[in-house]
Design a protein around this motif. Structure first.
Motif: not given
Length: 247
Positions: A158-160, A162, A168, A174-175, A195, A199
């Protein structure tokens, strides 16, 4: 006494690995479109006149075949076999064939459960067909494949939220804005570039332009992430082949 029903079924599948059973037989683990992962007993011949040739069962080969399937049996016997996608470069290009060896080993340990998954099979089919057709910009294909596969395994991080300066957390996926209280994380400076990889898709992987050192670090981090989130995921033997290749 139980009576097993037997029937001939048609399959499309991707070869994960083969194991020699005897001089004329081998066992092939294949991820099929119809039933997910299955194991088959394969009568093989090195002769061009043989009905089933073992050269067809290279890592990640895409096959169309029939099999004698018995309900409740762990092994089904393969009948007629032919390629349903005939690769033109993967088996002959040293970089692509090394990637195929590595990714086949990866999938052998990742795809352990049986059961049909149409979206996953389509992803694998399209990914390896793409690798075969690419003429350049594919040096980091294995890394992007590993990232994309995380989505289908349900363990994509979950990169919400970031932003540069964040950690990381590999263990939690997760962040983290604060230093995690365990060793499985990336420092902010390393998280920025990683990251970026997370992406990246096939359409933009040619922009990565990684050097040998960073490519090796990314592979190690992704492998570490897989081990943290998949039970009994081992160190892959073929990873050394990739490291030597890019060295």
């Amino acid at each position: 006494m139980a009576i097993w029903e037997c029937m001939i079924e048609k399959f499309e599948g991707i070869v994960l690995r083969t194991l020699k059973y005897s001089d004329g037989l081998m066992i092939a683990d294949i991820y099929t479109a119809q039933r997910g992962r299955m194991s088959f007993m394969v009568p093989v011949s090195r002769s061009k006149k043989g009905r089933v040739r073992n050269v067809l069962f290279q890592p990640l080969s895409m096959l169309s075949f029939t099999a004698n399937v018995k309900d409740g049996a762990s092994l089904s016997r393969i009948g007629e076999v032919q390629p349903y996608v005939l690769y033109s470069t993967i088996q002959n290009d040293v970089v692509k064939s090394s990637m195929a060896l590595y990714l086949a080993e990866l999938l052998t340990f990742v795809l352990r459960e049986s059961g049909r998954d149409e979206s996953l099979f389509t992803f694998l089919d399209r990914s390896f067909t793409l690798l075969d057709t690419l003429e350049q910009g594919y040096a980091d294909f294995h890394l992007v494949f590993m990232v994309q596969l995380l989505h289908f395994l349900g363990i994509y991080p979950n990169l919400d939220g970031y932003a540069p300066g964040c950690y990381l957390d590999l263990a939690q996926g997760c962040v983290a804005r604060e230093h995690p209280l365990h060793p499985h994380f990336l420092m902010p400076a390393d998280a920025v570039s990683f990251v970026g990889l997370l992406r990246t898709g096939y359409d933009s992987m040619h922009l990565l332009s990684l050097n040998r050192k960073l490519r090796g670090e990314y592979l190690a981090t992704l492998s570490r992430y897989y081990r943290l989130h998949l039970p009994d995921f081992p160190e892959l033997k073929s990873a050394e082949v990739l490291r030597e290749l890019f060295d």
